[in-house]
Design a protein around this motif. Structure first.
Motif, PDB file in Angstrom:
ATOM      1  N   THR A  80       0.829  -1.206   0.000  1.00  0.00           N
ATOM      2  CA  THR A  80       0.000   0.000   0.000  1.00  0.00           C
ATOM      3  C   THR A  80       0.863   1.256   0.000  1.00  0.00           C
ATOM      4  O   THR A  80       0.541   2.233  -0.696  1.00  0.00           O
ATOM      5  CB  THR A  80      -0.963   0.003   1.205  1.00  0.00           C
ATOM      6  N   LEU A  81       1.964   1.255   0.744  1.00  0.00           N
ATOM      7  CA  LEU A  81       2.854   2.416   0.691  1.00  0.00           C
ATOM      8  C   LEU A  81       3.514   2.533  -0.677  1.00  0.00           C
ATOM      9  O   LEU A  81       3.719   3.647  -1.180  1.00  0.00           O
ATOM     10  CB  LEU A  81       3.905   2.345   1.795  1.00  0.00           C
ATOM     11  N   SER A  82       3.821   1.408  -1.313  1.00  0.00           N
ATOM     12  CA  SER A  82       4.345   1.451  -2.684  1.00  0.00           C
ATOM     13  C   SER A  82       3.320   2.101  -3.618  1.00  0.00           C
ATOM     14  O   SER A  82       3.670   2.924  -4.475  1.00  0.00           O
ATOM     15  CB  SER A  82       4.671   0.034  -3.165  1.00  0.00           C
ATOM     16  N   LEU A 135       8.531   5.824   1.917  1.00  0.00           N
ATOM     17  CA  LEU A 135       7.732   5.962   3.130  1.00  0.00           C
ATOM     18  C   LEU A 135       7.976   4.786   4.068  1.00  0.00           C
ATOM     19  O   LEU A 135       8.355   3.697   3.651  1.00  0.00           O
ATOM     20  CB  LEU A 135       6.254   6.079   2.765  1.00  0.00           C
ATOM     21  N   CYS A 136       7.710   4.996   5.350  1.00  0.00           N
ATOM     22  CA  CYS A 136       8.163   4.086   6.400  1.00  0.00           C
ATOM     23  C   CYS A 136       7.100   3.046   6.782  1.00  0.00           C
ATOM     24  O   CYS A 136       6.090   3.381   7.426  1.00  0.00           O
ATOM     25  CB  CYS A 136       8.571   4.890   7.633  1.00  0.00           C
ATOM     26  N   GLY A 147      -0.550  10.359  10.380  1.00  0.00           N
ATOM     27  CA  GLY A 147       0.418  10.831   9.407  1.00  0.00           C
ATOM     28  C   GLY A 147       1.369   9.727   8.992  1.00  0.00           C
ATOM     29  O   GLY A 147       1.066   8.530   9.127  1.00  0.00           O
ATOM     30  N   ILE A 148       2.543  10.113   8.510  1.00  0.00           N
ATOM     31  CA  ILE A 148       3.544   9.159   8.045  1.00  0.00           C
ATOM     32  C   ILE A 148       4.903   9.850   8.112  1.00  0.00           C
ATOM     33  O   ILE A 148       4.975  11.085   8.217  1.00  0.00           O
ATOM     34  CB  ILE A 148       3.220   8.661   6.609  1.00  0.00           C
ATOM     35  N   CYS A 149       5.966   9.071   8.055  1.00  0.00           N
ATOM     36  CA  CYS A 149       7.309   9.648   8.025  1.00  0.00           C
ATOM     37  C   CYS A 149       8.116   8.936   6.946  1.00  0.00           C
ATOM     38  O   CYS A 149       7.740   7.843   6.496  1.00  0.00           O
ATOM     39  CB  CYS A 149       7.989   9.550   9.385  1.00  0.00           C
TER      40      CYS A 149
END
Length: 398
Positions: A56-58, A74-75, A117-119
């Protein structure tokens, strides 16, 4: 004379071997890319059940590339850290009657980003490094965490305190790293929420699609699989429209976060996904049903591999999808990222799919899955709502 016969015999054997090799060579897929969209680098989830986070981050990284032209890493461990705590909280609320495990869904990633959020990857320890490993390894991590959550969830006390959350967070942080409150990226300071807001995406643009008949079409329902523990809703469409959505997305510059079944014999470790018609393969290889059942998995695989692109496929139907879902054949095994379409030498089309097993298989981390395989084995997928054909969007009211 014996020497001449020996030479002739050797030549005959060599010609036969060459013919067999040539047949195998003719069956080996030769792919021509029809359409391919930018993706970020191939990652390796290693010994962790986090395909849902990687895929999903990909997908979101490709969405950012499409929208802004910028490349991000993304982490995944940020997502896993937050998600496992939320999943534990639900398990405790349900007194253990909710599965606590490594698996998840695309909905988990979207919900975590919206809430926390995200880092970037380098804002937390790289996967596995806190354990002295070079990649993620959840074996010890979950062997510690699962009994901890189970002990709290099935506690016989009339009242429990919130201290268990602090203890669990300590375990999670010890193995995955603490989620940063602030971090610096390209010279600017962010919080995870402000970083997510800076990526250029509208997080409300994303919807899940599925196709089953035990709920009405053009309505939403929560697909009844254990890893959909948030009970995220998917839009239900007929199978042909589900496939049309994927094709339309790829044709119009979008990609797809796919979740489905890869436990089938047609999903090979070499990088292919083919919806084998097993009965037809039996006939082609001269194996009746009784003989086929006696073959080992390795022997069956060899017969499938020998047929290559000429292996017969089933024609999936809506009824087959439903029957396989109801009898547990169609399972929610793996998440991957569809990013293109290719054709083999016979003209058959395949989806180009980014996996998260490192540069593994014949195609260095990409799998080629036939459209029949995807139609047969899709559980659900996350997609930008703007990648859905207008007539289907109208039916769904989005």
């Amino acid at each position: 004379m014996k020497k001449v016969l020996s030479i002739a015999l050797f030549a005959l054997i060599a010609c036969g071997a060459y013919a067999q090799d040539k047949d195998k060579s003719d069956n080996k897929p030769v792919f021509t890319t029809v359409k391919e969209h930018p993706i970020t680098s191939i990652k390796d989830q290693n010994r962790s059940g986090t395909c849902w986070a990687f895929s999903t981050l990909s997908f979101f990284e490709s969405e950012i590339l499409k929208k802004t032209g910028k490349t991000y890493d993304l982490c995944e461990m940020f997502i896993a850290n937050k998600d496992y705590m939320e999943r534990a909280v639900l398990t405790v609320r349900m007194h253990g009657d909710s599965q606590f495990s490594q698996g998840g869904s695309a909905e988990d990633v979207l919900d975590i980003i919206k809430a926390y959020g995200i880092c970037p990857e380098d804002a937390m320890p790289l996967p596995g490094t806190l354990q002295g490993d070079s990649l993620a390894n959840f074996n010890e991590f979950f062997s510690v965490m699962e009994p901890y959550v189970d002990a709290v969830a099935k506690n016989k006390a009339k009242k429990i305190s919130n201290q268990w959350k602090k203890g669990l967070q300590g375990i999670i942080d010890s193995y995955l790293g603490e989620c940063p409150e602030t971090f610096t990226y390209e010279g600017k300071t962010y919080t995870p929420k402000s970083f997510a807001a800076s990526l250029g995406l509208d997080w409300n643009d994303y919807v899940s699609i599925t196709s089953y008949t035990h709920h009405p079409f053009y309505t939403q329902f929560a697909v009844e699989v254990q890893d959909n523990w948030r009970w995220g809703l998917s839009y239900n469409v007929p199978m042909d429209e589900m496939m049309r959505i994927i094709d339309y997305a790829i044709d119009n510059g979008y990609t797809v976060a796919w979740g489905g079944d890869v436990s089938e014999e047609g999903f090979t470790r070499k990088g292919l996904g083919i919806a084998y018609d097993t009965k037809a393969v039996q006939n082609l290889t001269g194996s009746d049903a009784a003989k086929w059942l006696r073959l080992s998995s390795t022997e069956k695989t060899e017969k499938f591999d020998a047929l290559g692109v000429n292996a017969p496929e089933i024609t999936p139907t809506q009824e087959m999808r439903q029957e396989r879902f109801d009898n547990w054949e169609l399972t929610d095994d793996h998440g991957m990222h569809i990013y293109g379409i290719a054709k083999d030498q016979n003209g058959k089309e395949y989806y180009m799919v980014k996996n998260s097993w490192g540069e593994y298989g014949d195609y260095k981390g990409t799998w080629y899955m036939t459209k029949a395989f995807v139609a047969q084995n899709t559980m659900d997928f996350l997609i930008n709502k703007n990648a859905i054909p207008k007539d289907i969007r109208k039916k769904l009211g989005i």
